[in-house]
Design a protein around this motif. Structure first.
Motif, PDB file in Angstrom:
ATOM      1  N   GLU A 217      40.925 -32.019  98.753  1.00  0.00           N
ATOM      2  CA  GLU A 217      41.228 -32.469  97.407  1.00  0.00           C
ATOM      3  C   GLU A 217      41.339 -31.187  96.380  1.00  0.00           C
ATOM      4  O   GLU A 217      42.247 -31.227  95.379  1.00  0.00           O
ATOM      5  CB  GLU A 217      40.001 -33.034  96.656  1.00  0.00           C
ATOM      6  N   VAL A 218      41.094 -30.160  96.934  1.00  0.00           N
ATOM      7  CA  VAL A 218      41.389 -29.039  95.942  1.00  0.00           C
ATOM      8  C   VAL A 218      41.791 -27.823  96.968  1.00  0.00           C
ATOM      9  O   VAL A 218      41.035 -27.635  97.982  1.00  0.00           O
ATOM     10  CB  VAL A 218      40.321 -28.297  95.146  1.00  0.00           C
ATOM     11  N   ILE A 219      42.923 -26.996  96.629  1.00  0.00           N
ATOM     12  CA  ILE A 219      43.186 -26.018  97.477  1.00  0.00           C
ATOM     13  C   ILE A 219      43.025 -24.446  96.683  1.00  0.00           C
ATOM     14  O   ILE A 219      43.323 -24.406  95.426  1.00  0.00           O
ATOM     15  CB  ILE A 219      44.784 -26.187  97.850  1.00  0.00           C
ATOM     16  N   VAL A 220      42.770 -23.355  97.518  1.00  0.00           N
ATOM     17  CA  VAL A 220      42.493 -22.131  97.109  1.00  0.00           C
ATOM     18  C   VAL A 220      43.259 -21.227  97.959  1.00  0.00           C
ATOM     19  O   VAL A 220      43.299 -21.188  98.972  1.00  0.00           O
ATOM     20  CB  VAL A 220      40.979 -21.749  97.024  1.00  0.00           C
ATOM     21  N   LEU A 221      44.158 -20.427  97.145  1.00  0.00           N
ATOM     22  CA  LEU A 221      44.794 -19.136  97.841  1.00  0.00           C
ATOM     23  C   LEU A 221      44.443 -17.930  97.457  1.00  0.00           C
ATOM     24  O   LEU A 221      43.844 -17.526  96.239  1.00  0.00           O
ATOM     25  CB  LEU A 221      46.196 -19.311  97.153  1.00  0.00           C
ATOM     26  N   VAL A 222      43.961 -17.038  98.337  1.00  0.00           N
ATOM     27  CA  VAL A 222      43.710 -15.949  98.037  1.00  0.00           C
ATOM     28  C   VAL A 222      44.401 -14.619  98.979  1.00  0.00           C
ATOM     29  O   VAL A 222      44.784 -15.098 100.071  1.00  0.00           O
ATOM     30  CB  VAL A 222      42.222 -15.742  98.662  1.00  0.00           C
ATOM     31  N   SER A 223      44.705 -13.542  98.348  1.00  0.00           N
ATOM     32  CA  SER A 223      45.488 -12.531  98.668  1.00  0.00           C
ATOM     33  C   SER A 223      45.586 -11.424  97.712  1.00  0.00           C
ATOM     34  O   SER A 223      45.364 -11.706  96.705  1.00  0.00           O
ATOM     35  CB  SER A 223      47.036 -13.163  98.971  1.00  0.00           C
TER      36      SER A 223
END
Length: 519
Positions: free
Chosen positions: A253-259
């Motif tokens: 339901e929720v997406i997290v991007l990390v970089s």
């Protein structure tokens, strides 16, 4: 000292196993140095550089296994070789009984005999990794490519081929994933939930998953991309495909991007996908700008802790019921009072590259003269990673420390040496350490470091100084060893604990900020 070598012809072990074996071999009493590695040209170069090159090493082929030991005498070398061989034989012996491990000589034979398999994990020397990845894609398998040292042209071609087939190509140099609730390579035991992660940084993804767990949320999938995915050349192929996979996953339901910040052209593509995703997306590009994320309809996060908190709230957690692990402000004043006027500097000695990056960014917000061996800006980059200056943050997982050696998450010996070096510096007030738990990591990272911590504290006391050791343990109560077990060892030794990487950065800079100022 004599050097002895055993060459096992046509004997292959993957790099993850060899890193672990090398670490255990170096713990054998009487061994000065031990290396267990495949006979590739790169590994031969490493052995030459560290004084372990012999005619037997030179004659070995790429498919041969090298066991190299250096000890005080020929007799001790021979004894040590036998002990290392026993470790190898134990590792290579299949387990019996129900659910026992079955080993296949090739990827093709494994794919033909394991019904329902849809993923291949590839951990072979870089020169062979592309070939094996292509073979896996040809068999319609998703690929997690742990191997590194692959040419960027091969990476682009493989990712494009996977994209065209609707498959995931995670890597190269992808160290972390959680798929279907199963942790792969370096990962932590976190609860299932409704939040998906796509990460171009291994320890950054681990940190997010653990913080989400700590805040009461859980993970559907954690998809790694490899460190070069967001470069101009690769173009973010895997991050975009990972986002699409999570957008199409009913459980997410929720997406997290990390970089770390992507190349500008790639950032535009990723944020365009954020705008079209149809699900809330939290974007944590460490050191990046808020405006373009907000304009794309994303939720900007400056730190990993903020990203995790926003994700769990978007996922339905009531903010009032979340323990946000607020910063301990009285502790900051207490530590400031203990440090002498000459103790101005922080030294961060880190196993996690993204953790190191986040700490240095937090320090740089308010402190001058902050340096790191992984800083992109030459003005902030350490000229010599072996010598600190002012505020220094060292990533011991960077290539300069890991050529021919296991990652510090497996073998922290170089960091332990550096801890004592920094403890001798009277200008140092705070030493920050991370301890990373979970699949693939050292079986007791705190325990193996404690003697050096105690020695460093005692050294400072003898000189009339207080040395503040600040530690952050990345893990959960479900990891082995558990979070509670590791933190208890640290608190018993008088070490100050931070509840997150973000809080560790805020505490460290607060400790060395002038009294009365805001941390």
């Amino acid at each position: 000292m004599p050097v002895k070598v055993i060459v096992r012809k046509n004997t292959y072990f993957d790099s993850v196993s060899l890193m672990s074996l090398s670490t255990r071999a170096n713990q054998i009493e009487g061994i000065e140095q031990a290396v267990v590695a495949m006979g590739t040209e790169m590994n031969k170069g490493v052995l030459r550089n560290v004084g372990l090159f012999t005619p037997e090493v030179d004659a070995a082929g790429n498919g041969d296994l090298l066991i190299v030991v250096k000890a005080a005498s020929d007799a001790r070398c021979e004894s040590a070789l036998g002990e290392v061989a026993k470790l190898l034989d134990k590792r290579d012996k299949p387990r019996g009984g129900a659910g026992s491990e079955i080993r296949y000589a090739t990827l093709a034979s494994a794919a033909e005999n394991v019904a329902g398999a849809n993923l291949a994990i590839i951990s072979v020397p870089g020169e062979y990794a592309a070939r094996e990845a292509r073979a896996a894609l040809d068999r319609d398998l998703h690929v997690l490519l742990f191997s590194d040292n692959m040419g960027i042209e091969d990476e682009i071609a493989l990712k494009q081929a996977a994209h065209d087939k609707g498959l995931l190509l995670m890597g190269p140099d992808c160290g972390t994933a959680i798929l279907g609730g199963v942790g792969l390579c370096f990962a932590n035991a976190v609860r299932r939930g409704n939040i998906g992660i796509v990460g171009a940084s291994g320890t950054g993804s681990q940190e997010l998953s653990v913080r989400i767990h700590d805040f009461g949320g859980g993970i559907t999938q954690l998809i790694g991309t490899g460190g070069r995915d967001l470069s101009e050349a690769v173009g973010g192929i895997m991050m975009l495909d990972g986002m699409r996979a999570l957008a199409n996953d009913p459980a997410t339901e929720v997406i997290v991007l990390v970089s770390k910040p992507p190349a500008k052209s790639v950032e535009k593509k990723v944020l365009a996908a954020v705008a079209e995703c149809g699900k809330p997306v939290v974007v944590c590009f460490l050191g990046g700008s808020q405006a373009p994320v907000t304009q794309a309809g994303g939720h900007f996060a400056r730190t990993t802790k903020e990203a995790a908190l926003k994700a769990v709230i978007l996922g339905g957690q009531k903010e009032s019921e979340i323990n946000k692990r607020a910063l301990n402000l009285p502790l900051i004043e207490e530590v400031r009072a203990k440090l002498g006027p000459q103790q101005q500097y922080i030294r961060g000695l880190m196993c996690g590259g993204t953790l190191c990056e986040e700490l240095s960014l937090i320090a740089r917000e308010t402190l001058p003269n902050v340096y790191s061996n992984i800083a992109k800006d030459p003005a902030h980059r350490l000229e010599d990673a072996g010598r600190s200056r002012a505020h220094s943050f060292i990533d011991f997982g960077d290539d300069e420390f890991t050529r021919g050696r296991p990652h510090p998450m497996i073998d922290p010996s170089l960091r332990i040496e550096r801890l004592l070096q920094e403890a001798r510096d009277p200008s140092v007030g705070v030493i920050v350490l991370d301890f990373i738990l979970g699949f693939g990591a050292h079986e007791d990272p705190v325990g193996v470091t404690l003697p050096a911590i105690l020695e460093g504290q005692a050294l400072a006391r003898r000189e009339g100084r207080h040395l503040e050791i600040l530690a952050y343990v990345l893990g959960t109560e479900h990891d082995t060893p558990s979070l509670g077990e590791q933190t208890r060892k640290l608190t018993d030794a008088g070490v100050t604990l931070a509840s997150s990487c973000t809080n560790a950065g805020l505490l460290a800079r607060g400790f060395v900020t002038k009294k009365g100022a805001q941390p």
